[in-house]
Design an enzyme around this catalytic site. Structure first.
Site, mmCIF file in Angstrom:
data_model
loop_
_atom_site.group_PDB
_atom_site.id
_atom_site.type_symbol
_atom_site.label_atom_id
_atom_site.label_comp_id
_atom_site.label_asym_id
_atom_site.label_seq_id
_atom_site.Cartn_x
_atom_site.Cartn_y
_atom_site.Cartn_z
ATOM 1 N N ASP A 193 0.832 -1.205 0.000
ATOM 2 C CA ASP A 193 0.000 0.000 0.000
ATOM 3 C C ASP A 193 0.866 1.254 0.000
ATOM 4 O O ASP A 193 1.420 1.633 1.031
ATOM 5 C CB ASP A 193 -0.894 -0.050 1.249
ATOM 6 C CG ASP A 193 -1.827 1.150 1.351
ATOM 7 O OD1 ASP A 193 -2.034 1.824 0.323
ATOM 8 O OD2 ASP A 193 -2.344 1.401 2.456
ATOM 9 N N ASP A 240 -1.737 5.741 -4.953
ATOM 10 C CA ASP A 240 -2.164 4.905 -3.828
ATOM 11 C C ASP A 240 -2.559 3.512 -4.332
ATOM 12 O O ASP A 240 -3.684 3.296 -4.782
ATOM 13 C CB ASP A 240 -3.339 5.582 -3.121
ATOM 14 C CG ASP A 240 -3.769 4.842 -1.856
ATOM 15 O OD1 ASP A 240 -3.280 3.722 -1.615
ATOM 16 O OD2 ASP A 240 -4.592 5.389 -1.111
#
Ligand code: NAG
Ligand code: NAG
Ligand code: NAG
Length: 390
Positions: free
Chosen positions: A94, A275
């Site tokens: 992430d 992201d």
């Protein structure tokens, strides 16, 4: 997954996505993979010849490569296999958060059913350190911190801060295919208190051939994260670099415009973060409206919480201007998934970012790109190129 201020304000579909996995879906796609060699195996399993690029990466990486496999038919999340203190964990890499946390033996067994768990050894405990994360959908996790060996695609961090959960909320428990999150944003936004800890990337960076990692998430197929090198076989054309603004600890940059389909370019600054933990591409309202104005029968659905359109619609490409280059997202990639209420209606991969104030370039954007995240001695920067075969 969680971009700092995004917490509490994530758009509806992002909130819903956590609930889209049923246990049976998850179990049937619970892959166990380890690096390019196993991606090659996966391709063989499905009767396809592995792309030459993967074979090259498997044979010639100066540093490490780890695969990232979609968890469902819509690429809602990608998981990678990470060795944490001797246990293989399925984790989401992430770039929108900076904590490395895992399901652990510190949790009641009722919370960890179906998960791989990190075996917390008290001799490795970091005295007094705690952590807590709240995601956009209200799900949360918290716990203690251990210093342990973490191996990613053959690269080892011997004293990595491992955030072992003592408690994880139910939304996270039911995602059996995800045993933790592996943060790749900047260490400045570590949630560990009283002292922040370094990400895996920051720990291994001094020993990498180059201080970077490159992300290749793929459309409906396993992709890769390359650490320490750029794999020329994975992109085509030039790499365009832009400076990163690290003020908020994210891979944040400014795009200078956009175009819809073959239309002309609209010049406007778009402040955005990369992201990998976010599924969709979230943009300012004006940009989203301009896009769906070119999609026949597109409409905003209150029940679905965003733009929908008939699944049979051919979507226009979406182009973002980054560092003067045109970064194109193919229209096909912008059809995220059929809605749950009507399988002939599809939910858009481009949605409004709302009040967050910064656009979020999640997986819908990344799937057609090779994105280099470089953090050497100068200003960190992002490099963008079009993926091969897109
Ligand atoms: C990365 O590659 C360089 C040069 O080949 C090597 O010296 C270094 O030890 C490698 N780092 C890791 C973490 O494997
Ligand atoms: C790549 O960059 C070079 C030098 O700036 C330029 O001449 C060339 O046209 C570019 N290629 C593409 C495909 O954009
Ligand atoms: C970097 O981001 C911060 C906060 O998001 C903003 O206040 C600042 O102006 C930005 N700096 C640059 C150089 O764009």
């Amino acid at each position: 997954m969680a971009f700092l201020g995004v917490v509490g304000a994530a758009p509806v579909e992002e909130l819903q996505k956590r609930n889209t996995f049923t246990i049976s879906q998850v179990e049937s796609t619970k892959f166990v993979r380890n690096g390019p060699a196993s991606i090659v195996k996966t391709f063989r399993k499905y009767g396809k010849a592995p792309p030459a690029a993967l074979i090259m990466a498997a044979a010639a990486s100066p540093n490490g490569t780890v695969s990232a496999t979609p968890l469902d038919a819509y690429d809602t999340e990608y998981v990678s296999q990470i060795d944490v203190g001797g246990t293989t964990m399925n984790m989401v890499l992430d770039t929108g958060s900076a904590d490395l946390w895992v399901f652990s033996s510190l949790q009641p067994s009722s919370q960890t059913s179906g998960h791989n768990i990190y075996k917390a050894d008290s001799s490795k405990k970091v005295s007094g350190a705690t952590w807590e994360i709240v995601y956009g959908d209200g799900s949360e996790a918290s716990g203690a911190v251990y210093s342990d060996k973490v191996v990613v695609g053959g690269m080892t961090a011997t004293s990595q801060a491992v955030e072992a959960a003592t408690s994880v909320s139910s939304q996270l428990q039911v995602e059996k295919a995800i045993d933790g999150i592996f943060g790749l944003a900047f260490s400045s936004i570590s949630s560990v208190e009283p002292n922040k800890v370094k990400t895996f990337f920051d720990n291994v960076k001094p020993s990498l051939a180059f201080p970077l990692f490159a992300v290749t998430l793929k459309y409906h197929a396993p992709g890769t994260y390359d650490f320490g090198f750029i794999d020329k076989s994975k992109y085509t054309g030039n790499i365009t670099y832009v400076d990163v603004n690290t003020t908020q600890g994210a891979w944040e940059f400014t795009a200078s415009g956009y175009a819809v389909g073959s239309g002309s370019t609209t010049t406007t600054n778009i402040n955005a973060v990369i992201d990998t933990g976010a599924t969709l591409l979230y943009l300012p309202t004006a940009v989203v409206k301009a896009y769906y104005a070119k999609v026949p029968k597109a409409q905003v659905s209150r029940t679905e919480g965003g733009y929908i359109f008939p699944c049979s619609t051919t979507l226009p490409d979406f182009t973002v201007i980054i560092g003067g280059s045109k970064q194109v997202v193919p229209g096909k990639y912008i059809n995220y998934a059929p809605t749950k209420t009507d399988p002939t209606t599809c939910f858009g991969g481009i949605q409004k970012v709302g009040d967050i104030g910064v656009s979020i370039f999640g997986d819908i954007f990344l799937k057609s790109k090779y994105v280099i995240h470089e953090a050497g001695s100068g200003t960190p920067r992002l490099g963008f190129a079009q993926q091969v075969g897109v």
